[in-house]
Design a protein around this motif. Sequence first.
Motif, PDB file in Angstrom:
ATOM      1  N   ARG A  33      40.840  35.604  32.722  1.00 50.57           N
ATOM      2  CA  ARG A  33      39.870  35.325  33.862  1.00 50.57           C
ATOM      3  C   ARG A  33      39.860  36.782  34.568  1.00 50.57           C
ATOM      4  O   ARG A  33      40.865  37.034  35.774  1.00 50.57           O
ATOM      5  N   GLU A  35      37.957  37.107  37.169  1.00 54.13           N
ATOM      6  CA  GLU A  35      37.382  37.690  38.042  1.00 54.13           C
ATOM      7  C   GLU A  35      38.662  37.121  39.260  1.00 54.13           C
ATOM      8  O   GLU A  35      38.258  37.369  40.118  1.00 54.13           O
ATOM      9  N   GLN A  36      39.322  36.640  38.467  1.00 53.00           N
ATOM     10  CA  GLN A  36      40.076  35.696  39.257  1.00 53.00           C
ATOM     11  C   GLN A  36      41.136  37.177  39.794  1.00 53.00           C
ATOM     12  O   GLN A  36      41.706  37.752  40.388  1.00 53.00           O
ATOM     13  N   ARG A  38      40.633  40.435  39.263  1.00 54.47           N
ATOM     14  CA  ARG A  38      39.682  41.284  40.440  1.00 54.47           C
ATOM     15  C   ARG A  38      39.749  40.682  41.999  1.00 54.47           C
ATOM     16  O   ARG A  38      40.006  41.375  42.980  1.00 54.47           O
ATOM     17  N   PHE A  39      39.524  39.320  41.940  1.00 52.13           N
ATOM     18  CA  PHE A  39      40.079  38.871  43.260  1.00 52.13           C
ATOM     19  C   PHE A  39      41.435  38.707  44.263  1.00 52.13           C
ATOM     20  O   PHE A  39      41.843  39.466  45.179  1.00 52.13           O
ATOM     21  N   LYS A  80      37.279  33.386  50.572  1.00 55.28           N
ATOM     22  CA  LYS A  80      37.525  33.955  49.634  1.00 55.28           C
ATOM     23  C   LYS A  80      37.141  35.417  50.270  1.00 55.28           C
ATOM     24  O   LYS A  80      36.621  36.238  50.313  1.00 55.28           O
ATOM     25  N   ASP A  83      37.133  39.124  48.795  1.00 48.59           N
ATOM     26  CA  ASP A  83      36.339  39.576  48.287  1.00 48.59           C
ATOM     27  C   ASP A  83      34.845  40.005  49.414  1.00 48.59           C
ATOM     28  O   ASP A  83      34.726  40.882  49.448  1.00 48.59           O
TER      29      ASP A  83
END
Length: 161
Positions: A33, A35-36, A38-39, A80, A83
């Motif tokens: 995962r 994207e997670q 990266r978050f 979020k 981001d």
Amino acid sequence: MLGEFLTATLTLLFGYAYPAFECFKMVEKRPGRVEQLRFWCQYWIIVAMVLVFESLLSWLPMYGEIKLAFFVYLWYPKTKGSDLVYDTFLKPFVMQYEPNIEQRLGNLRAKSGQILVFYIRNFTDKGTTFFLQVLNQVVSPTPSREPIRYEVKLILSMFFR
């Protein structure tokens, strides 16, 4: 005082411990995962920047509470926040100065060995001098220090038999 303690405890829990655990789970249990991951990387980059500038901002009233709210905003799934903060503020700023930062870090890396040796020598020289001065004061023959002198000799005799 109790309010500061509570704020510091909550900041440790919700600003560092919980996000660190979530990041750990992401790295170890869900490696696919991206994207997670990266978050959470964005979150830790922002937290590091807050810590860098904290000495400039910590004098503000209710700084601890603001910091806690900001950290929760960053990781809370509905907002979020990491981001938004990363993409809007941090990324453009760092990208603008990245070559300059890299150059300065390279210079610092090159000089870090020399700086480390300087501080070690300075510390050992001053530490040795200070230790010998204290030892000389403790062992010096004055009537008021006679019990201390005996204890120091006893301690030294235990180490240097």
